[in-house]
Design a protein around this motif. Structure first.
Motif, short mmCIF file in Angstrom:
data_model
loop_
_atom_site.label_atom_id
_atom_site.label_comp_id
_atom_site.label_asym_id
_atom_site.label_seq_id
_atom_site.Cartn_x
_atom_site.Cartn_y
_atom_site.Cartn_z
N GLU A 156 0.82 -1.20 0.00
CA GLU A 156 0.00 0.00 0.00
C GLU A 156 0.86 1.26 0.00
O GLU A 156 2.00 1.25 0.48
N GLY A 157 0.32 2.33 -0.52
CA GLY A 157 0.96 3.63 -0.37
C GLY A 157 0.81 4.10 1.07
O GLY A 157 -0.24 3.93 1.68
N PHE A 158 1.88 4.67 1.63
CA PHE A 158 1.88 5.08 3.04
C PHE A 158 2.36 6.52 3.13
O PHE A 158 3.34 6.91 2.48
N ALA A 159 1.67 7.31 3.96
CA ALA A 159 2.09 8.70 4.17
C ALA A 159 1.75 9.10 5.59
O ALA A 159 0.73 8.68 6.15
N LEU A 160 2.64 9.92 6.19
CA LEU A 160 2.44 10.43 7.54
C LEU A 160 2.48 11.95 7.47
O LEU A 160 3.44 12.53 6.97
N PHE A 161 1.42 12.57 8.01
CA PHE A 161 1.34 14.02 8.07
C PHE A 161 1.37 14.45 9.54
O PHE A 161 0.78 13.78 10.40
N SER A 215 -1.98 7.83 6.65
CA SER A 215 -2.82 7.48 5.50
C SER A 215 -2.24 6.27 4.79
O SER A 215 -1.03 6.16 4.63
N THR A 216 -3.13 5.35 4.39
CA THR A 216 -2.73 4.23 3.54
C THR A 216 -3.58 4.25 2.29
O THR A 216 -4.78 4.53 2.34
#
Length: 609
Positions: free
Chosen positions: A234-239, A328-329
């Protein structure tokens, strides 16, 4: 200074002595320390002692020396002495002692360790904290070179005699007595003697061994975290709490390839979304409305969101972090969407096929009902009139052969009517329209009636009928006509396919689970494992149509299976070629009437499948 006679009387004194003793200018005044004369006379040598003089709140200290004065014959004729004030020296000494005590206390209390080296970088002073920082006692370090104990691994300028420059926070690596590496951060200033010559360095060291180990563990943990994030599909992002991108993986960058220049740490989520495929191609007003909704869901994460990135569908899940950030995934669900579309199409096709089948089944049922009505009417006439002629109700038949023909006509009509009834019953069972009319059924009586129906067939075929029905068999709450129909089907099949000399046995038993089991067992031709499923299929005859010896539609076993299942029970079949076949009907416990239960029906009096 002073001079006194052998009797201890002051003879001569200077002004300094008179000021501290308070003596008058006249001779023979008392001495400042009268007992020293007797002490000198006794010792016959010079003596030294400390003297204190109080002047109000001030105390002055002196060091005094008293010596004998002798004549030519060695007789002591006088005593002389002098006083040297040491008040300031003592105060300075006390200040030094105080400062030394403070330094020692600080050295013990400070978490850093204090050190000094001489011009050759040999340790001259090491505080006790060094044993914790370097793993060596201070005494073992005194005289050892700073560069023998350890080194500066940062490859910077090394402190030298020539450089004589201060340094700050240099990492110093040493090895303790057990061979374990220790790390300190050293800071020092050069020291010069009174003539301005370089005398070494004085500095402090901070033990950073645990800190570096923790930083190493943190770095390793961060590396493992990054590797784990990169390894997920999965695409992974941390804000962060300011909604700025902290980190993301390559899969996330691939999804945002159309705006790859925006995918960098520090970019705001809103800025990223404005350039993202789901929104970049929209008209201004539509984009603003869509972005407002997307940002609202992002700030208050809840249900998953489906978004389209080019030709790919992505499922977005967002969760808040404890510090106010957002994780976010992005899961690619394009294949799932494609399969879902295919499944929906298949379901639609299946639904349409089912509806067509139901329509066809309805048409079949209507056709069978109409045909059965059209067939039954003339058949009933044929059977009725043939029975009248067979019984010669209106007079005898002159030719015996005609009577035989009439019997054949009557039997054939009855057989044809039974076939029509079986087909119609099976059709109703398939359509779920076969109704039960339950009542209390005495199973031994039903078995006896069924036996009478097949006795003539068994007699003609040389088959022996055996009953194994124990006394006290419980009653059944069931549809008696359908129970009779099931038993007749099984018993007639058993007699039909059992050769002469064989037996057909009817058994009844109460199973351990409380169900009632009726079994019909024959010693006939039997079936192979491959033939059993065919025997349970409707309209299937195991014998070849051209060579079979027995009549029938092939509905006996399938119809019996449907009828027992309509009662909530089950049919089981076991068979071996050349040995025989055993068919069992199991009625469930809620249909078994124990003797004391009489007619209290456990199920409804009438039920439709």
């Amino acid at each position: 200074m002073y001079l006194a006679d052998a009797g201890g009387r002051l003879v001569l004194a200077n002004m300094a002595y008179r000021r501290i003793s308070g003596a008058s200018a006249s001779p023979l005044a008392p001495l400042l320390a009268p007992d020293v004369v007797s002490h000198v006379l006794a010792e016959r040598r010079a003596i030294e002692h400390a003297h204190r003089v109080s002047e109000g709140k001030t105390v002055r200290t002196f060091t005094a020396v008293h010596a004998p004065i002798m004549d030519e014959g060695g007789r002591i004729v006088a005593v002389g002495g002098h006083y040297r004030e040491t008040t300031e020296t003592l105060a300075a000494q006390r200040r030094i002692e105080t400062l030394s005590g403070r330094v020692e206390d600080l050295n013990r209390l400070l978490s850093d360790w204090v050190w000094e080296v001489d011009a050759a970088f040999r340790f001259t002073l090491v505080s006790p904290r060094a044993i914790e920082a370097l793993g060596r006692p201070p005494r073992a370090l005194i005289g050892a070179s700073l560069f023998e104990v350890g080194a500066f691994p940062d490859h910077g300028d090394q402190p030298t005699t020539a450089s004589r420059s201060p340094f700050h926070d240099r990492v110093y690596r040493s090895v303790d007595l057990e061979g374990v590496a220790r790390y300190s951060r050293l800071s020092a200033v050069p020291v010069f003697d009174g003539q301005g010559e370089f005398a070494g360095y004085r500095g402090v060291g901070t033990d950073i061994t645990a800190q570096l180990a923790a930083e190493s563990r943190a770095a390793n943990a961060q590396m493992r975290l990054i590797e784990a994030i990169e390894s997920i599909s999965e695409g992974f992002a941390l804000f962060d709490e300011g909604d700025k991108l902290v980190l993301c993986n390559d899969r996330f960058r691939e999804l945002f390839a159309a705006c790859h220049d925006l995918v960098r740490p520090g970019v705001r989520f809103e800025t990223l979304m404005r350039g993202a495929p789901p929104y970049a191609g929209l008209a201004q007003d539509e984009r603003e409305r869509a972005l407002d909704g997307r940002l609202a869901r992002h700030r208050n994460p809840g249900e998953s969101i489906e978004e389209r990135f080019g030709d790919r569908w992505v499922l977005v899940n967002e969760q808040p972090t404890r510090d106010g950030g957002i994780v976010s995934t992005y899961t690619d669900i394009s294949d799932l969407k494609e399969r879902a579309g295919a499944l929906e199409l298949a379901e639609t096709t299946e639904r349409e096929a089912r509806q067509a089948a139901e329509a066809a089944n309805q048409a079949k049922s209507s056709f069978l009902a109409n045909v059965s009505h059209e067939l039954r009417t003339p058949l009933n006439a044929v059977i009725g009139f043939s029975e009248i002629i067979k019984n010669e109700l209106y007079g005898p038949i002159g030719v015996p052969q005609y009577l035989e023909y009439v019997r054949d006509i009557h039997d054939s009509g009855r057989h044809l009517l039974n076939l029509i009834n079986d087909i119609l019953d099976f059709s109703k069972s398939e359509a779920g329209k076969l109704a039960l009319h339950d009542s209390e059924v005495a199973l031994p009586a039903v078995i006896a009636r069924c036996r009478r129906f097949v006795e003539e067939m068994a007699l003609r075929g040389g088959v022996t009928l055996v009953d194994d029905v124990p006394r006290g068999v419980p009653g059944l709450w069931a549809d008696e006509r359908k129970v009779k129909q099931m038993l007749l089907n099984l018993m007639s099949n058993a007699v039909k396919f059992t050769p002469g000399g064989g037996t057909v046995t009817m058994r009844v038993r109460l199973a351990n689970d409380g169900s009632l089991v009726v079994t019909v067992e024959d010693t006939g031709r039997g079936m192979s494992e491959a033939e059993i499923p065919r025997a349970l299929s409707p309209f299937v005859q195991l014998e070849d149509a051209m060579t079979r010896r027995h009549q029938g539609t092939g509905l006996g076993l399938p119809l019996t299976k449907s009828l027992i299942e309509l009662h909530g029970g089950s049919l089981s079949l076991a068979s071996r070629v050349g040995v025989g076949t055993t068919v069992s009907l199991s009625f469930p416990t809620n249909r078994v009437l124990l003797p004391r239960n009489t007619v209290s029906a456990p199920v409804a009096a009438s039920r439709t499948s």
